[in-house]
Design an enzyme around this catalytic site. Sequence first.
Site, PDB file in Angstrom:
ATOM      1  N   LYS A 161      13.799  -6.806  -5.436  1.00  0.00           N
ATOM      2  CA  LYS A 161      14.341  -5.515  -4.979  1.00  0.00           C
ATOM      3  C   LYS A 161      15.264  -5.636  -3.767  1.00  0.00           C
ATOM      4  CE  LYS A 161      10.750  -2.254  -6.459  1.00  0.00           C
ATOM      5  NZ  LYS A 161       9.858  -1.204  -5.954  1.00  0.00           N
ATOM      6  N   ASP A 165      12.493   5.134  -6.012  1.00  0.00           N
ATOM      7  CA  ASP A 165      11.081   5.299  -5.633  1.00  0.00           C
ATOM      8  C   ASP A 165      10.875   6.563  -4.799  1.00  0.00           C
ATOM      9  OD1 ASP A 165       9.938   3.157  -6.938  1.00  0.00           O
ATOM     10  OD2 ASP A 165      10.209   1.768  -5.271  1.00  0.00           O
TER      11      ASP A 165
HETATM   12  P1  NDP Z   1       4.603  -4.850   0.190  1.00  0.00           P
HETATM   13  O1  NDP Z   1       4.125  -6.220  -0.115  1.00  0.00           O
HETATM   14  O2  NDP Z   1       6.010  -4.645   0.624  1.00  0.00           O
HETATM   15  O3  NDP Z   1       3.640  -4.197   1.321  1.00  0.00           O
HETATM   16  C1  NDP Z   1       2.255  -4.339   1.228  1.00  0.00           C
HETATM   17  C2  NDP Z   1       1.584  -3.437   2.252  1.00  0.00           C
HETATM   18  O4  NDP Z   1       0.165  -3.581   2.099  1.00  0.00           O
HETATM   19  C3  NDP Z   1       1.896  -3.802   3.707  1.00  0.00           C
HETATM   20  O5  NDP Z   1       1.842  -2.652   4.497  1.00  0.00           O
HETATM   21  C4  NDP Z   1       0.738  -4.753   4.051  1.00  0.00           C
HETATM   22  O6  NDP Z   1       0.442  -4.820   5.434  1.00  0.00           O
HETATM   23  C5  NDP Z   1      -0.399  -4.074   3.337  1.00  0.00           C
HETATM   24  N1  NDP Z   1      -1.472  -5.037   3.059  1.00  0.00           N
HETATM   25  C6  NDP Z   1      -1.481  -5.982   2.088  1.00  0.00           C
HETATM   26  N2  NDP Z   1      -2.635  -6.693   2.149  1.00  0.00           N
HETATM   27  C7  NDP Z   1      -3.350  -6.163   3.185  1.00  0.00           C
HETATM   28  C8  NDP Z   1      -4.623  -6.457   3.747  1.00  0.00           C
HETATM   29  N3  NDP Z   1      -5.414  -7.441   3.255  1.00  0.00           N
HETATM   30  N4  NDP Z   1      -5.058  -5.704   4.793  1.00  0.00           N
HETATM   31  C9  NDP Z   1      -4.294  -4.701   5.303  1.00  0.00           C
HETATM   32  N5  NDP Z   1      -3.076  -4.388   4.817  1.00  0.00           N
HETATM   33  C10 NDP Z   1      -2.609  -5.107   3.758  1.00  0.00           C
HETATM   34  O7  NDP Z   1       4.280  -3.998  -1.125  1.00  0.00           O
HETATM   35  P2  NDP Z   1       4.967  -2.645  -1.602  1.00  0.00           P
HETATM   36  O8  NDP Z   1       5.192  -1.814  -0.395  1.00  0.00           O
HETATM   37  O9  NDP Z   1       6.101  -2.938  -2.481  1.00  0.00           O
HETATM   38  O10 NDP Z   1       3.825  -1.997  -2.531  1.00  0.00           O
HETATM   39  C11 NDP Z   1       2.634  -1.465  -1.991  1.00  0.00           C
HETATM   40  C12 NDP Z   1       1.797  -0.868  -3.117  1.00  0.00           C
HETATM   41  O11 NDP Z   1       2.476   0.258  -3.672  1.00  0.00           O
HETATM   42  C13 NDP Z   1       1.551  -1.827  -4.273  1.00  0.00           C
HETATM   43  O12 NDP Z   1       0.205  -1.680  -4.708  1.00  0.00           O
HETATM   44  C14 NDP Z   1       2.480  -1.346  -5.352  1.00  0.00           C
HETATM   45  O13 NDP Z   1       1.998  -1.610  -6.659  1.00  0.00           O
HETATM   46  C15 NDP Z   1       2.487   0.155  -5.080  1.00  0.00           C
HETATM   47  N6  NDP Z   1       3.710   0.791  -5.574  1.00  0.00           N
HETATM   48  C16 NDP Z   1       3.565   1.798  -6.481  1.00  0.00           C
HETATM   49  C17 NDP Z   1       4.674   2.433  -6.976  1.00  0.00           C
HETATM   50  C18 NDP Z   1       4.484   3.520  -7.974  1.00  0.00           C
HETATM   51  O14 NDP Z   1       5.454   3.830  -8.681  1.00  0.00           O
HETATM   52  N7  NDP Z   1       3.319   4.117  -8.056  1.00  0.00           N
HETATM   53  C19 NDP Z   1       6.031   2.061  -6.559  1.00  0.00           C
HETATM   54  C20 NDP Z   1       6.078   0.995  -5.573  1.00  0.00           C
HETATM   55  C21 NDP Z   1       4.939   0.387  -5.126  1.00  0.00           C
HETATM   56  P3  NDP Z   1       1.182  -5.919   6.366  1.00  0.00           P
HETATM   57  O15 NDP Z   1       2.563  -5.381   6.640  1.00  0.00           O
HETATM   58  O16 NDP Z   1       0.336  -5.985   7.575  1.00  0.00           O
HETATM   59  O17 NDP Z   1       1.211  -7.199   5.571  1.00  0.00           O
END
Ligand code: NDP
Length: 276
Positions: free
Chosen positions: A64, A100
């Site tokens: 992306k 999105d």
């Molecule tokens: P990113 O990888 O960009 O971000 C992940 C986020 O989750 C960050 O804020 C990260 O925190 C946090 N995170 C991950 N692991 C942990 C942990 N163990 N403890 C605390 N925080 C954690 O992913 P995206 O933003 O692209 O996607 C996020 C979710 O949204 C996904 O599940 C995705 O499937 C869903 N999504 C759904 C869509 C829909 O159409 N319904 C569209 C787009 C996404 P940190 O910054 O600290 O690492």
Amino acid sequence: MKHACVIGWPIKHSRSPIIHNYWLKQHGLAGAYDKREIAPDGLNDFVAAIGREIAGCNVTVPHKEKALELVDDIDETARAVGAVNTIWADAKGVHGANTDVEGFLSNLDQAAPGWDRAPLKAVVLGAGGAARAVVFGLISRGAADIAIVNRSFERAEELMKDLGGKSRAAHFGELRALLPDATLLVNATSLGMQGKPPLEISLDGLNPKALVTDLVYVPLKTPLLESAEARGHKTVDGLGMLLHQAVPGFEKWFGVRPKVTPELRRLVEDDIARTS
Ligand code: NDP
């Protein structure tokens, strides 16, 4: 016959073909939509072929952000969010957009009309790509206050600085103090998703009128939504966002603006139940 697809790496579990092929059939259009696994070193060549071999594509993880640099122009939303999830071509070149934001807003508009009534005070968990889309969307709806709660505080601060609006960065430890005023709680982390750790937060003190939504849609009913429902909150799952974000791409490639129908939702729900 027009052809579009979704690209990612891996791409096996994408539900996008179900969505677009449903619409193609519903509208009697002679088109095709499939999924293609494109490794990072193949992305340039793939994007260069858009407009010749293929009308366009949806873009998912991990392409992306890189896709943003490869198209001729991007829309305001993609620029603000820093990611492109939809690409199409016309006589002027290859265009990139981020749908999105529209997906997030339209899902809530359909499932919880009036959710953005003032004062809109949101707590957004997460600061990744999806959270960026959520925060941008909330700012566009005039949110009075957006608290961005993230494990990595710096990332939340960066999001806040990039997008502005009435947003602020916060630690998970501050959540308890933020919940009583919230009218909307959004999980935009990947926690709670199948194969990931659970989202372990307490909803104690959450404003009883708050709407709770989760972007995660596998499982459909996440533990967050379950505990919110048990406390009597209205909840909205993330599947509607996936369905609504697909609408603009289909319109660009195939020339018809499709609708998110209950039948389409059931099709994707069945696939999630079968494959997860
Ligand atoms: P990113 O990888 O960009 O971000 C992940 C986020 O989750 C960050 O804020 C990260 O925190 C946090 N995170 C991950 N692991 C942990 C942990 N163990 N403890 C605390 N925080 C954690 O992913 P995206 O933003 O692209 O996607 C996020 C979710 O949204 C996904 O599940 C995705 O499937 C869903 N999504 C759904 C869509 C829909 O159409 N319904 C569209 C787009 C996404 P940190 O910054 O600290 O690492």
